[in-house]
Design a protein around this motif. Structure first.
Motif, PDB file in Angstrom:
ATOM      1  N   UNK A 277       0.807  -1.217   0.000  1.00  0.00           N
ATOM      2  CA  UNK A 277       0.000   0.000   0.000  1.00  0.00           C
ATOM      3  C   UNK A 277       0.846   1.277   0.000  1.00  0.00           C
ATOM      4  N   UNK A 278       2.086   1.198   0.493  1.00  0.00           N
ATOM      5  CA  UNK A 278       2.993   2.358   0.617  1.00  0.00           C
ATOM      6  C   UNK A 278       2.255   3.592   1.158  1.00  0.00           C
ATOM      7  N   UNK A 279       1.733   3.517   2.381  1.00  0.00           N
ATOM      8  CA  UNK A 279       0.964   4.641   2.915  1.00  0.00           C
ATOM      9  C   UNK A 279       1.850   5.837   3.252  1.00  0.00           C
ATOM     10  N   UNK A 280       1.267   7.028   3.185  1.00  0.00           N
ATOM     11  CA  UNK A 280       1.952   8.235   3.642  1.00  0.00           C
ATOM     12  C   UNK A 280       1.918   8.336   5.164  1.00  0.00           C
ATOM     13  N   UNK A 281       0.772   7.928   5.748  1.00  0.00           N
ATOM     14  CA  UNK A 281       0.561   8.019   7.185  1.00  0.00           C
ATOM     15  C   UNK A 281       0.059   6.670   7.693  1.00  0.00           C
ATOM     16  N   UNK A 282       0.622   6.233   8.823  1.00  0.00           N
ATOM     17  CA  UNK A 282       0.142   5.033   9.495  1.00  0.00           C
ATOM     18  C   UNK A 282      -0.267   5.428  10.911  1.00  0.00           C
ATOM     19  N   UNK A 283      -1.533   5.226  11.241  1.00  0.00           N
ATOM     20  CA  UNK A 283      -2.000   5.427  12.613  1.00  0.00           C
ATOM     21  C   UNK A 283      -2.140   4.043  13.228  1.00  0.00           C
ATOM     22  N   UNK A 284      -1.481   3.839  14.373  1.00  0.00           N
ATOM     23  CA  UNK A 284      -1.342   2.460  14.857  1.00  0.00           C
ATOM     24  C   UNK A 284      -1.500   2.342  16.361  1.00  0.00           C
ATOM     25  N   UNK A 285      -1.971   1.165  16.751  1.00  0.00           N
ATOM     26  CA  UNK A 285      -1.987   0.747  18.145  1.00  0.00           C
ATOM     27  C   UNK A 285      -0.819  -0.211  18.358  1.00  0.00           C
ATOM     28  N   UNK A 286      -0.138  -0.061  19.473  1.00  0.00           N
ATOM     29  CA  UNK A 286       1.040  -0.876  19.725  1.00  0.00           C
ATOM     30  C   UNK A 286       0.679  -2.352  19.845  1.00  0.00           C
ATOM     31  N   UNK A 287       1.457  -3.185  19.158  1.00  0.00           N
ATOM     32  CA  UNK A 287       1.345  -4.634  19.266  1.00  0.00           C
ATOM     33  C   UNK A 287       2.649  -5.224  18.770  1.00  0.00           C
ATOM     34  N   UNK A 288       2.929  -6.437  19.198  1.00  0.00           N
ATOM     35  CA  UNK A 288       4.175  -7.096  18.798  1.00  0.00           C
ATOM     36  C   UNK A 288       4.222  -7.302  17.290  1.00  0.00           C
ATOM     37  N   UNK A 289       3.081  -7.703  16.700  1.00  0.00           N
ATOM     38  CA  UNK A 289       3.051  -7.958  15.258  1.00  0.00           C
ATOM     39  C   UNK A 289       3.314  -6.682  14.473  1.00  0.00           C
ATOM     40  N   UNK A 290       2.705  -5.570  14.890  1.00  0.00           N
ATOM     41  CA  UNK A 290       2.906  -4.307  14.177  1.00  0.00           C
ATOM     42  C   UNK A 290       4.352  -3.835  14.319  1.00  0.00           C
ATOM     43  N   UNK A 291       4.902  -3.967  15.513  1.00  0.00           N
ATOM     44  CA  UNK A 291       6.304  -3.583  15.725  1.00  0.00           C
ATOM     45  C   UNK A 291       7.231  -4.370  14.792  1.00  0.00           C
ATOM     46  N   UNK A 292       7.005  -5.684  14.701  1.00  0.00           N
ATOM     47  CA  UNK A 292       7.839  -6.516  13.830  1.00  0.00           C
ATOM     48  C   UNK A 292       7.652  -6.133  12.368  1.00  0.00           C
ATOM     49  N   UNK A 293       6.412  -5.906  11.972  1.00  0.00           N
ATOM     50  CA  UNK A 293       6.145  -5.531  10.582  1.00  0.00           C
ATOM     51  C   UNK A 293       6.810  -4.207  10.241  1.00  0.00           C
ATOM     52  N   UNK A 294       6.778  -3.271  11.161  1.00  0.00           N
ATOM     53  CA  UNK A 294       7.391  -1.957  10.928  1.00  0.00           C
ATOM     54  C   UNK A 294       8.886  -2.086  10.677  1.00  0.00           C
ATOM     55  N   UNK A 295       9.497  -3.060  11.351  1.00  0.00           N
ATOM     56  CA  UNK A 295      10.934  -3.254  11.175  1.00  0.00           C
ATOM     57  C   UNK A 295      11.308  -3.932   9.867  1.00  0.00           C
ATOM     58  N   UNK A 296      10.305  -4.474   9.139  1.00  0.00           N
ATOM     59  CA  UNK A 296      10.595  -5.208   7.908  1.00  0.00           C
ATOM     60  C   UNK A 296      10.457  -4.370   6.644  1.00  0.00           C
ATOM     61  N   UNK A 297       9.950  -3.120   6.778  1.00  0.00           N
ATOM     62  CA  UNK A 297       9.645  -2.329   5.588  1.00  0.00           C
ATOM     63  C   UNK A 297      10.344  -0.985   5.647  1.00  0.00           C
ATOM     64  N   UNK A 298      10.273  -0.289   4.518  1.00  0.00           N
ATOM     65  CA  UNK A 298      10.876   1.036   4.411  1.00  0.00           C
ATOM     66  C   UNK A 298      10.227   1.994   5.400  1.00  0.00           C
ATOM     67  N   UNK A 299      10.993   2.868   6.046  1.00  0.00           N
ATOM     68  CA  UNK A 299      10.445   3.762   7.068  1.00  0.00           C
ATOM     69  C   UNK A 299       9.882   5.061   6.492  1.00  0.00           C
ATOM     70  N   UNK A 300       9.519   5.104   5.199  1.00  0.00           N
ATOM     71  CA  UNK A 300       9.090   6.362   4.573  1.00  0.00           C
ATOM     72  C   UNK A 300       7.822   6.934   5.179  1.00  0.00           C
ATOM     73  N   UNK A 301       6.903   6.100   5.598  1.00  0.00           N
ATOM     74  CA  UNK A 301       5.635   6.590   6.142  1.00  0.00           C
ATOM     75  C   UNK A 301       5.850   7.280   7.486  1.00  0.00           C
ATOM     76  N   UNK A 302       4.986   8.250   7.787  1.00  0.00           N
ATOM     77  CA  UNK A 302       4.964   8.830   9.130  1.00  0.00           C
ATOM     78  C   UNK A 302       4.044   7.984   9.991  1.00  0.00           C
ATOM     79  N   UNK A 303       4.525   7.584  11.165  1.00  0.00           N
ATOM     80  CA  UNK A 303       3.757   6.756  12.088  1.00  0.00           C
ATOM     81  C   UNK A 303       3.233   7.621  13.229  1.00  0.00           C
ATOM     82  N   UNK A 304       1.929   7.510  13.471  1.00  0.00           N
ATOM     83  CA  UNK A 304       1.274   8.299  14.524  1.00  0.00           C
ATOM     84  C   UNK A 304       0.585   7.332  15.482  1.00  0.00           C
TER      85      UNK A 304
END
Length: 500
Positions: free
Chosen positions: A102-129
């Motif tokens: 999806x290559x989002x510009x903005x990611x609004x997220x709730x903390x979870x182990x799965x999301x943390x791991x996924x975030x570490x596997x992809x490009x950090x271009x999106x802004x995370x809120x």
């Protein structure tokens, strides 16, 4: 500017004026009137615009149900952008695929182990809120009016579909498509002033989203709870006088059990008949939608429902007749309409159909060949004009209202180092309708238990997709290059597929 344009943002702006005291959203301690929701959506749109979000850009929600999903959808819509609420129950690998796809510009997220791991596997271009205080500060900083005139055919909502071929696709739904479906649904459900919907099903699922948006369309109240929990659902129905909720068989049974002492008054809920105990707790509704048992045929790509049994009760076809805003044809492999009584692919066109899949040009071309959306499902037009849904062209398992496609589970099975080949069938399940069963061939000289295989799959894909049983065999029977599912069903107890 076209005088014929109508977007979700326009609907909200009208409600601000027409329903100045009307409650739009309830979520825990949060209660927003339509003017308050409009104000927050404008601020959020301004904040997103300041971060470079514009027409066609994607905004991703990674978390459980929240009023913020509706805010993000409406704010993205005012910019011509696209909001995607993703399935928060997925594994890190599945979430990483969505982020990469999806290559989002903005990611609004709730903390979870799965999301943390996924975030570490992809490009950090999106802004995370972050979804809590950080989100509120982000929204509060937005100033100014949205600068974009948005066409009503612009995609605004992306929902990932179940994976036919091992990976999901994001179906894009426009303002016009969603509003058209809203109008069809609120007519079939006979929604009236004061309608209140309890979003206790996942908001990444079209079944929850279609009622959320139809309620919004009519200026009703959307009550949000993070996830289905029977005691809390009973409390909310009573406290908010909910008219409708996202519920199906096992969920209803859970409410009956949770409310056996009749501690909560559920009579405001106008719902489908289910059991004597349930029917005594609620008000059995007589709208076409409820009298038909909420029947019909639909999929994400048509914004929810393509046909309604409420338009064909008593007819020969158990999927009823098409929505008034679509055309349906049953076509053969060459694109010709088959005669009544013969099976072909269900194809459609009309106001509520999707705009294609995100970033899938070849698939989109195949799906819209001949000027019709090819659903991938088989059906039959009966002599009386009603529609019967037969089943997917690619076999599908239906478990507790979730679609599970064998190809996705087979991909996860084959990633186990001891598995040489695998196929997945659906076996009848008294509680869930069907459950997945894996048929597995092990590598020469390798060992694995059923428990190990199931645990491996649970680590690869969402837990509800994992097999509940494993049969070990010497080889998988094939038809060409694909498993012979009929032979596997016969040998291993498969059955109860949708439409059969």
């Amino acid at each position: 500017m076209s005088v014929h344009r109508l977007t979700l943002g326009d609907v909200l702006a009208e409600h601000r004026r027409s329903r100045p005291q009307g409650t739009a959203v309830v979520d825990g301690d949060v209660r927003l009137t339509y003017p308050e929701l409009d104000e927050r959506v404008n601020r959020l749109a301004a904040a997103l615009a300041a971060d470079g979000v514009g027409p066609g850009d994607r905004v991703l929600w990674l978390g459980q149900n929240s009023f913020r999903v509706l805010e993000l959808l409406l704010a993205a819509g005012r910019l011509g952008a696209i909001c995607c609420p993703a399935n928060w129950r997925q594994t890190a690998d599945e979430l990483a695929h969505i982020l990469d796809d999806l290559t989002p510009k903005i990611v609004v997220w709730e903390e979870s182990e799965a999301v943390e791991k996924a975030r570490g596997q992809v490009s950090p271009d999106a802004r995370w809120v972050g979804s809590g205080d950080e989100y509120e500060a982000y929204l509060a900083a937005g100033t100014g009016e949205p600068p974009v005139e948005v066409p009503d055919d612009a995609p605004v909502l992306a929902l990932y579909t179940a994976a036919f071929d091992g990976r999901p696709n994001a179906a894009l739904l426009s303002h016009a498509a969603l509003i058209a479906h809203n109008m069809s649904l609120l007519h079939m459900r006979q929604m009236e002033d004061g309608f209140a919907f309890l979003a206790c099903g996942p908001m990444f699922h079209v079944g929850t989203m279609m009622f959320t948006l139809a309620t919004f369309q009519i200026g009703g109240k959307v009550v949000v709870t993070p996830a289905y929990e029977p005691a809390e659902v009973c409390r909310l129905i009573e406290a908010e006088r909910c008219t409708q909720a996202f519920l199906f068989g096992p969920m209803i049974d859970g409410l009956v059990e949770a409310n056996r002492d009749r501690a909560h008054d559920l009579s405001s809920l106008r719902f489908v008949s289910h059991s004597p105990e349930w029917d005594e707790m609620i008000t059995v509704d007589d709208s076409p939608w409820c009298r038909s048992g909420m029947g019909g045929y639909g999929q994400t790509e048509v914004a929810g429902m393509l046909t309604f049994l409420g338009l064909g009760m008593g007819g020969a076809g158990h999927a009823g007749r098409p929505s008034p805003l679509v055309h349906v044809r049953i076509l053969d492999a060459d694109g010709a309409e088959v005669p009544a009584g013969e099976v072909g692919e269900i194809c459609a066109r009309g106001h509520s159909l999707f705009s294609g899949y995100w970033n899938r040009p070849e698939l989109n071309e195949a799906k819209t060949r001949g000027g019709w959306h090819h659903t991938g499902d088989l059906g039959r037009r009966e002599p009386d004009g009603t529609i019967t849904f037969i089943g997917p062209r690619l076999r599908m398992i239906k478990s507790a209202n979730e679609n599970i496609y064998p190809a996705e589970v087979e991909r996860a099975l084959k990633s186990h180092p001891a598995v040489a080949d695998a196929a997945v069938i659906g076996v009848p399940d008294d509680r869930f309708g069907q459950s997945p069963k894996a048929i597995v061939v092990l590598q020469d000289g390798r060992d694995a238990t059923a428990e190990e295989i199931i645990e491996h799959v649970r680590g690869e894909i969402a837990s509800y997709k994992k097999p509940r049983g494993v049969a070990f065999v010497d080889q998988i029977p094939k038809r060409g290059y694909t498993p012979d599912y009929d032979a596997l069903d016969a040998a291993h107890g498969g059955g109860a597929y949708p439409g059969m």
